[in-house]
Design an enzyme around this catalytic site. Structure first.
Site, PDB file in Angstrom:
ATOM      1  N   CYS A  22     -18.031 -14.803  23.860  1.00  0.00           N
ATOM      2  CA  CYS A  22     -17.387 -15.496  22.724  1.00  0.00           C
ATOM      3  C   CYS A  22     -17.436 -17.019  22.918  1.00  0.00           C
ATOM      4  CB  CYS A  22     -15.943 -15.014  22.596  1.00  0.00           C
ATOM      5  SG  CYS A  22     -14.924 -16.043  21.509  1.00  0.00           S
ATOM      6  N   GLY A  23     -18.046 -17.722  21.961  1.00  0.00           N
ATOM      7  CA  GLY A  23     -18.142 -19.176  22.036  1.00  0.00           C
ATOM      8  C   GLY A  23     -16.791 -19.862  22.031  1.00  0.00           C
ATOM      9  N   HIS A  24     -15.846 -19.357  21.219  1.00  0.00           N
ATOM     10  CA  HIS A  24     -14.496 -19.937  21.169  1.00  0.00           C
ATOM     11  C   HIS A  24     -13.812 -19.805  22.535  1.00  0.00           C
ATOM     12  CE1 HIS A  24     -14.750 -20.473  16.867  1.00  0.00           C
ATOM     13  NE2 HIS A  24     -15.070 -19.205  16.708  1.00  0.00           N
ATOM     14  N   CYS A  25     -14.022 -18.657  23.189  1.00  0.00           N
ATOM     15  CA  CYS A  25     -13.420 -18.432  24.518  1.00  0.00           C
ATOM     16  C   CYS A  25     -14.003 -19.403  25.531  1.00  0.00           C
ATOM     17  CB  CYS A  25     -13.655 -16.991  24.969  1.00  0.00           C
ATOM     18  SG  CYS A  25     -12.995 -15.733  23.844  1.00  0.00           S
TER      19      CYS A  25
END
Length: 504
Positions: free
Chosen positions: A76-79
Site C-alpha cells: 500500500c502506497g499510503h502505508c
C-alpha cells in the site's frame, strides 16, 4: 524471461532436493527454530514501533495501557508514505515519557487479527485502552507525526483541564489564541461527557471545564454553555446547551472548527489545511497583490462583509504575488487581474465572478447573497478550440463547443474528460487515439476528448480522471458513464452495442 526462469527451476529442483536430503537434520532444526520464533509472544520493534502478530498481541495490550496500532499492507502506497511519520511519532512519544506506544500489524499476513478488528482498508489505525480488545477507538487525527502525537497525548491524560476558580480560569483563557471551556453544573452529566468526547477528538484546540458557581458568575453564565475564547475578531462565542436536545458531538465539533478561524483567512501553506478542512460549503476569495497598499486596503470591506456569513461562506484573501499564485490557473486568472473577487461552491467547483468594480462591504454582501439565492450564473472556463479540432480522429472539445458536439441528436459521442497531469490519462492516451482512428470515418460515432482543467461545463461535474461519458444519439440529452476496461476492444464492443457492453 519466464521460460528461462522455468528451465532454471527445472534444473535446480533435483539439486535442491539432494541438498535437502543430505542436510535433512539441519533443515529440520532450522524449521523448528523458525516455528518457535513465530509462536513466541516476545515484543520486537522496528524503528521504535512494536511489530505485532496474533501470538504477541495480547501481551502488548497487557503491557501497554494505551496502544495505537496501524493495520497495514506492505504494497500500500499510503502505508509506505505513513511509515516514516509513524516511526517519528513513536520516537517523540518515547522522548516525552508518554505511557502510549505505537504498534503495527501486517494485515495481509495476520488475517485473523484483520478479521477480528474489521480491517477493510489500509492503513487503518485503532487505539486500544487498558487492554480492552473488544472496543478499540478509531483514529481520527491527521496522518503526520505531529498529528499522531497530539491525538494520542490527548488520550493519555484528561481531555479537558479542570478550572476550579476564576483566577485559574482567567489564566487558562489568556494562555493561547484559542481555547474552549465547557461550563457544566454537573460534570457527570451527559452533556459534559459529550464535551469530553469532543475534547478528545479535536486535538488542535485546548479545552478546559468548570463547574464552580463563581466561575459561572465570572463569565456571566447561568446555564450549561460551551464557550470559545479567541484573541481576534469577535473575541468570544457562546454555544448554550439545549435543555432538551443536550449536546451533539458532530454539531459542536463543526461549530468549534468554524469559529476558531479568523473571519478572513489568508491563503498560505500554513492555513491551507484549515481552509479546506473546515468543510464550509462556499468560499469567497479576494485576490490582491499584497505589495500594493491600495489593494491591501480592500481587506477592510471584505472583512466587514464576512461577519454576515459566518459558517455559510468562508472568506479568504489570496496574494497573487505570493503563495496564492499557485491557485491562479484553477481560476483561469493571471496576477494582472487583481484585485478581483470570486466565489466557489466547494461541492462542484462552480466559480462566480463579481463584476462590479466596487469592493464595498455592501456590494460584496449583495453579490454573495445573490449567489446563495441562485440568482447568479457561474463563470465557466473555456479554452479556444484548435483550428483543426474537427479534422483529427479524436475531436478536441472545449467548453464553447461541447454542447453542440456532445448533444448532437444525430451522433453517438464518446468523450474522454482528462487532466494533462494525470498519469492514468497518459496511460490510456494511445488506446484513445487508436479508437479515434478506428471510428474516424464512421457515420454516426464520434470519439472526442476535453481537458477538464481548462474547460468547465454547467451541468456536468468531473471529479476524477480520466472520466468517460457516452452521449447517445436522439433527444433527451442522455449521458452514460463508462466504467469498464480501458482498452480498444472493450471500447469498441461498448460502442457497437449502443452504449452498453454485451451480456458475455
Amino acid at each position: 524471461l519466464v521460460w528461462v526462469l522455468v528451465l532454471s527451476l527445472a534444473w535446480l529442483g533435483p539439486v535442491l532436493g539432494a541438498e535437502e536430503e543430505e542436510n535433512g537434520e539441519v533443515a529440520t532444526a532450522e524449521e523448528e527454530e523458525e516455528e518457535e520464533e513465530v509462536l513466541s509472544d516476545e515484543l520486537k520493534e522496528e524503528d521504535g514501533v512494536l511489530v505485532l502478530h496474533e501470538h504477541n498481541f495480547a501481551r502488548a495490550l497487557n503491557e501497554h495501557n494505551l496502544l495505537l496500532v496501524e493495520f497495514y499492507a506492505p504494497w500500500c502506497g499510503h502505508c509506505r508514505r505513513l511509515a516514516p511519520a509513524y516511526a517519528e511519532a513513536a520516537a517523540t512519544l518515547r522522548d516525552k515519557d508518554s505511557p502510549a506506544r505505537l504498534g503495527k500489524v501486517d494485515a495481509t499476513v495476520q488475517t485473523a487479527l484483520a478479521t477480528e478488528f474489521g480491517i477493510s482498508s489500509y492503513p487503518t489505525l485503532k487505539l486500544f485502552r487498558d487492554g480492552n480488545r473488544t472496543h478499540p477507538f478509531a483514529y481520527t487525527g491527521r496522518m503526520d507525526a505531529k498529528g499522531i502525537v497530539s491525538w494520542v497525548q490527548r488520550r493519555a491524560g484528561p481531555s479537558a483541564t479542570l478550572l476550579q476558580d476564576p483566577d485559574t480560569a482567567a489564566a487558562f483563557v489568556g494562555s493561547q489564541d484559542v481555547v474552549v471551556v465547557g461550563f457544566f453544573k454537573d460534570l457527570e452529566s451527559e452533556a459534559a461527557q459529550v464535551f469530553h468526547e469532543v475534547a478528545g477528538n479535536v486535538v488542535d484546540m485546548t479545552f478546559g471545564v468548570a463547574d464552580a458557581a463563581e466561575v459561572f458568575e465570572a463569565y456571566g453564565l447561568s446555564a450549561d454553555t460551551v464557550c470559545l475564547f479567541k484573541k481576534f475578531d469577535e473575541g468570544r462565542e457562546d454555544f448554550p446547551v439545549d435543555t432538551e436536545r443536550g449536546l451533539d458531538a458532530a454539531e459542536l465539533t463543526q461549530l468549534l472548527h468554524i469559529h476558531r478561524l479568523k473571519l478572513v483567512m489568508e491563503f498560505t501553506q500554513e492555513t491551507s489545511d484549515d481552509i479546506f478542512g473546515v468543510k464550509i460549503p462556499h468560499h469567497m476569495l479576494l485576490f490582491v497583490n499584497k505589495s500594493s497598499s491600495e489593494q491591501l486596503s480592500l481587506r477592510d470591506g471584505f472583512q466587514t462583509a464576512a461577519s454576515s456569513f459566518r459558517g455559510k461562506v468562508l472568506f479568504v484573501m489570496v496574494d497573487v504575488a505570493g503563495y496564492g499564485a499557485e491557485v491562479l490557473p484553477f481560476f483561469g486568472m493571471t496576477p494582472s487581474e487583481a484585485p478581483t473577487l470570486r466565489l466557489v461552491k466547494m461541492d462542484n467547483n462552480r466559480k462566480y465572478q463579481m463584476e462590479q468594480d466596487v469592493f464595498s462591504d455592501v456590494a460584496i454582501r449583495s453579490f454573495v447573497q445573490a449567489v446563495l439565492d441562485g440568482k447568479v450564473k457561474p463563470r465557466l472556463l473555456s479554452a479556444e478550440p484548435p483550428e483543426d479540432w474537427d479534422s483529427r480522429p479524436v475531436k478536441v472539445l472545449v467548453g464553447k463547443t461541447f454542447e453542440k458536439v456532445a448533444f448532437d441528436e444525430t451522433k453517438n459521442v464518446f468523450v474522454k474528460f482528462y487532466a494533462p497531469w494525470c498519469s492514468h490519462c497518459q496511460a490510456m492516451a494511445a488506446a484513445w487515439e487508436e479508437l479515434g482512428e478506428r471510428y474516424k470515418d464512421h457515420e454516426n460515432i464520434v470519439i472526442a476528448e476535453l481537458d477538464a482543467m481548462a474547460n468547465e461545463l454547467e451541468n456536468i461535474t468531473i471529479s476524477g480522471f480520466p472520466t468517460l461519458h457516452y452521449f447517445p444519439a436522439g433527444p433527451g440529452r442522455k449521458m452514460i458513464e463508462y466504467k469498464n476496461k480501458r482498452d480498444v476492444e472493450t471500447f469498441s464492443k461498448f460502442l457497437e452495442n449502443g452504449g452498453k457492453l454485451p451480456e458475455e
